[in-house]
Design an enzyme around this catalytic site. Structure first.
Site, short mmCIF file in Angstrom:
data_model
loop_
_atom_site.label_atom_id
_atom_site.label_comp_id
_atom_site.label_asym_id
_atom_site.label_seq_id
_atom_site.Cartn_x
_atom_site.Cartn_y
_atom_site.Cartn_z
CB THR A 17 48.70 59.90 60.63
OG1 THR A 17 48.71 58.98 59.53
CG2 THR A 17 49.87 59.61 61.56
CG ASP A 18 45.94 64.16 58.95
OD1 ASP A 18 47.09 63.86 58.53
OD2 ASP A 18 45.68 65.29 59.39
CB ALA A 19 45.28 62.05 53.97
CB VAL A 22 49.18 65.68 61.01
CG1 VAL A 22 48.97 66.37 62.35
CG2 VAL A 22 50.10 66.49 60.10
#
Length: 138
Positions: A17-19, A22
């Site tokens: 995921t991103d920060a 997501v």
């Protein structure tokens, strides 16, 4: 009779995921690759042994992806694999990624080519592999 697609479960981890939690778009490529690898394994094809015995490997030639909905941290996903077309040196796969609640997240078409790794040229898929693929109900 309609064949049931091969399925492979995936759980989303922080590294996917991103920060914001997501799933990062490139992570979906790994999920699709893992499912195709496990599909081959289920057919009895050990890719390392295949490479060592023949000098061949399956490499992605083309991909089309439609990102429909996002996956999130800790989601349980199901990745499917279906053979849509087989040529002498390539296979066209239809793949999906869905969440456990049934939501369709990604649709993909992937063409994998059988390649001679010494020459980096397309090569005919060996007959024993073709036989395994063609025995899968369509």
């Amino acid at each position: 009779m309609v064949a049931t697609p091969f399925t492979w479960p995936v759980r989303v981890y922080w590294e996917d995921t991103d920060a914001g939690g997501v799933v990062y778009h490139a992570s979906y490529l790994r999920f699709l690759e893992r499912a195709r690898t496990e599909w081959l394994r289920a057919l009895g094809v050990d890719q390392m042994a295949f490479k060592q015995a023949t000098g061949l490997a399956f490499l992605v030639h083309r991909m089309e992806l439609d990102f429909l909905k996002p996956a999130l941290l800790d989601d349980e996903l199901t990745v499917t694999v279906e053979v849509k077309d087989r040529r002498s040196a390539s296979i066209l796969f239809a793949q999906t990624i869905s969440r456990a609640d049934g939501a369709l997240l990604v649709q993909a078409q992937v063409r994998a080519a059988c390649v001679d790794l010494t020459r980096m040229q397309p090569a005919r898929i060996p007959d024993d592999i073709i036989g395994r693929i063609d025995r899968v109900p369509a």
